[in-house]
Motif scaffolding. Sequence first.
Motif, PDB file in Angstrom:
ATOM      1  N   LEU A   1       0.965  -1.107  -0.059  1.00 14.81           N
ATOM      2  CA  LEU A   1       0.182   0.024   0.009  1.00 14.81           C
ATOM      3  C   LEU A   1       0.943   1.422  -0.082  1.00 14.81           C
ATOM      4  N   GLU A   2       0.280   2.271  -0.585  1.00  8.96           N
ATOM      5  CA  GLU A   2       0.998   3.523  -0.522  1.00  8.96           C
ATOM      6  C   GLU A   2      -0.275   4.470   0.497  1.00  8.96           C
ATOM      7  N   SER A   3       0.601   5.063   1.333  1.00  6.31           N
ATOM      8  CA  SER A   3      -0.370   6.002   2.276  1.00  6.31           C
ATOM      9  C   SER A   3       0.228   7.177   2.407  1.00  6.31           C
ATOM     10  N   LYS A   4      -0.296   8.201   3.080  1.00  8.92           N
ATOM     11  CA  LYS A   4       0.025   9.472   3.310  1.00  8.92           C
ATOM     12  C   LYS A   4       0.852   9.329   4.905  1.00  8.92           C
ATOM     13  N   ARG A   5       0.888   8.399   5.609  1.00  4.44           N
ATOM     14  CA  ARG A   5       1.236   8.137   6.749  1.00  4.44           C
ATOM     15  C   ARG A   5       2.859   8.124   6.748  1.00  4.44           C
ATOM     16  N   CYS A   6       3.405   9.114   7.830  1.00  2.43           N
ATOM     17  CA  CYS A   6       4.998   9.232   8.092  1.00  2.43           C
ATOM     18  C   CYS A   6       5.449   8.279   9.056  1.00  2.43           C
ATOM     19  N   TYR A   7       6.562   7.456   8.518  1.00  6.37           N
ATOM     20  CA  TYR A   7       7.146   6.499   9.550  1.00  6.37           C
ATOM     21  C   TYR A   7       8.768   6.625   9.116  1.00  6.37           C
ATOM     22  N   TYR A   8       9.294   5.950   9.962  1.00  5.70           N
ATOM     23  CA  TYR A   8      10.707   5.704   9.723  1.00  5.70           C
ATOM     24  C   TYR A   8      11.010   4.157  10.300  1.00  5.70           C
ATOM     25  N   ASP A   9      12.243   3.467   9.900  1.00  2.00           N
ATOM     26  CA  ASP A   9      12.405   2.366  10.352  1.00  2.00           C
ATOM     27  C   ASP A   9      13.807   2.204  11.190  1.00  2.00           C
ATOM     28  N   ILE A  10      13.889   1.613  12.022  1.00  3.05           N
ATOM     29  CA  ILE A  10      15.221   1.470  12.772  1.00  3.05           C
ATOM     30  C   ILE A  10      15.672  -0.213  12.837  1.00  3.05           C
TER      31      ILE A  10
ATOM     32  N   ALA B   1      18.987  -9.369  13.521  1.00  2.74           N
ATOM     33  CA  ALA B   1      18.565  -7.988  13.680  1.00  2.74           C
ATOM     34  C   ALA B   1      17.084  -7.972  13.581  1.00  2.74           C
ATOM     35  N   PHE B   2      16.407  -7.010  14.055  1.00  2.00           N
ATOM     36  CA  PHE B   2      14.798  -6.651  14.024  1.00  2.00           C
ATOM     37  C   PHE B   2      14.600  -5.280  13.466  1.00  2.00           C
ATOM     38  N   GLN B   3      13.699  -5.442  12.668  1.00  5.11           N
ATOM     39  CA  GLN B   3      13.148  -4.109  11.880  1.00  5.11           C
ATOM     40  C   GLN B   3      12.031  -3.543  12.751  1.00  5.11           C
ATOM     41  N   VAL B   4      12.140  -2.025  13.086  1.00  7.65           N
ATOM     42  CA  VAL B   4      11.100  -1.621  13.968  1.00  7.65           C
ATOM     43  C   VAL B   4      10.715  -0.523  13.230  1.00  7.65           C
ATOM     44  N   ARG B   5       9.329  -0.489  12.938  1.00  2.21           N
ATOM     45  CA  ARG B   5       8.660   0.479  12.259  1.00  2.21           C
ATOM     46  C   ARG B   5       7.920   1.460  13.083  1.00  2.21           C
ATOM     47  N   ILE B   6       8.280   2.869  13.261  1.00  5.97           N
ATOM     48  CA  ILE B   6       7.638   3.725  14.042  1.00  5.97           C
ATOM     49  C   ILE B   6       6.846   4.910  13.199  1.00  5.97           C
ATOM     50  N   TYR B   7       5.571   4.795  13.400  1.00 12.09           N
ATOM     51  CA  TYR B   7       4.905   5.961  12.854  1.00 12.09           C
ATOM     52  C   TYR B   7       4.821   7.146  13.481  1.00 12.09           C
ATOM     53  N   ILE B   8       4.786   8.525  12.849  1.00 15.03           N
ATOM     54  CA  ILE B   8       5.017   9.680  13.515  1.00 15.03           C
ATOM     55  C   ILE B   8       3.914  10.567  12.837  1.00 15.03           C
ATOM     56  N   ASP B   9       3.442  11.538  13.825  1.00 14.03           N
ATOM     57  CA  ASP B   9       2.618  12.448  13.051  1.00 14.03           C
ATOM     58  C   ASP B   9       3.260  13.554  12.308  1.00 14.03           C
ATOM     59  N   PRO B  10       2.602  14.369  11.371  1.00 16.47           N
ATOM     60  CA  PRO B  10       3.397  15.468  10.715  1.00 16.47           C
ATOM     61  C   PRO B  10       3.940  16.582  11.931  1.00 16.47           C
ATOM     62  N   GLN B  11       5.013  17.070  11.808  1.00 19.00           N
ATOM     63  CA  GLN B  11       5.689  17.842  12.396  1.00 19.00           C
ATOM     64  C   GLN B  11       6.421  18.835  11.566  1.00 19.00           C
TER      65      GLN B  11
ATOM     66  N   GLY C   1      17.283   8.890  14.375  1.00 19.97           N
ATOM     67  CA  GLY C   1      18.022   7.867  15.102  1.00 19.97           C
ATOM     68  C   GLY C   1      16.986   7.733  16.497  1.00 19.97           C
ATOM     69  N   VAL C   2      17.308   6.568  17.292  1.00 18.56           N
ATOM     70  CA  VAL C   2      16.939   6.434  18.528  1.00 18.56           C
ATOM     71  C   VAL C   2      17.991   6.155  19.506  1.00 18.56           C
ATOM     72  N   LYS C   3      18.119   6.847  20.496  1.00 24.15           N
ATOM     73  CA  LYS C   3      19.194   6.722  21.484  1.00 24.15           C
ATOM     74  C   LYS C   3      18.955   5.550  22.368  1.00 24.15           C
ATOM     75  N   ASP C   4      20.157   5.032  22.719  1.00 23.82           N
ATOM     76  CA  ASP C   4      19.901   3.558  23.647  1.00 23.82           C
ATOM     77  C   ASP C   4      18.895   3.835  24.801  1.00 23.82           C
ATOM     78  N   ASN C   5      19.061   4.911  25.490  1.00 21.18           N
ATOM     79  CA  ASN C   5      18.317   5.183  26.655  1.00 21.18           C
ATOM     80  C   ASN C   5      16.727   4.819  26.495  1.00 21.18           C
ATOM     81  N   GLU C   6      16.303   5.037  25.130  1.00 17.18           N
ATOM     82  CA  GLU C   6      14.938   4.917  24.945  1.00 17.18           C
ATOM     83  C   GLU C   6      14.499   3.427  25.114  1.00 17.18           C
TER      84      GLU C   6
END
Length: 214
Positions: A120-129, A185-195, A205-210
Amino acid sequence: ESGAIAQSELDNATTELNVAAANVDQQQQLLSKLLAGARDNGDTNSLNLPTIAQERQEAGNKANDLEALRQQKKALEVQLDQLKVKKERLTLRAPEDGKVLKILGKQGEMIAANTPVVLLESKRCYYDIYVSEKQAARLREGGTLTGTTVAGNLQVPGTIRLVTQAPGFADLKQSREKGQSDLSAFQVRIYIDPQDGVLPGMTIGVKDNEFSKR
């Protein structure tokens, strides 16, 4: 002839008598049809007319037919509910609205759970780590993570949508005394709101303390 009444009055009386006699014959025929072989004893309360009994029987039959139709309706409603449940189970729902770019599955193919079948192609924003097994063990779908943009150092909160094993090329190398081995390794997809300040294509990037918070 004796001059008591006029001839015209006699003719009118004769005509009325003939009409009345014809009406009597007609009513007698209707009565005979109604009695249908029953004996007219002059007591209408005790008189059992076959035609009335027949009408009552037909009315009873229609009542039985109506009850049968009601039962049939109930059975069809049960079948309809079963078909709705079956349809719901056979309906594949996408996680969100979007445009279908490609169908990955084939008709009749057995597909395991969590296997992508539609692109699917959607307008939702996300990034993978990509994270290690230990880090992935602390994450769950529906949880939250806060990333940081490389450009501008902006905090970007998001919701974890997917945690799955990453392709082989993303595996991590671990050094051991007797050689090297791969760590999944594991793929993690994080959805974000427009900002404001966060544009498509930026690196987050996501820091280790998260991961330690989870």
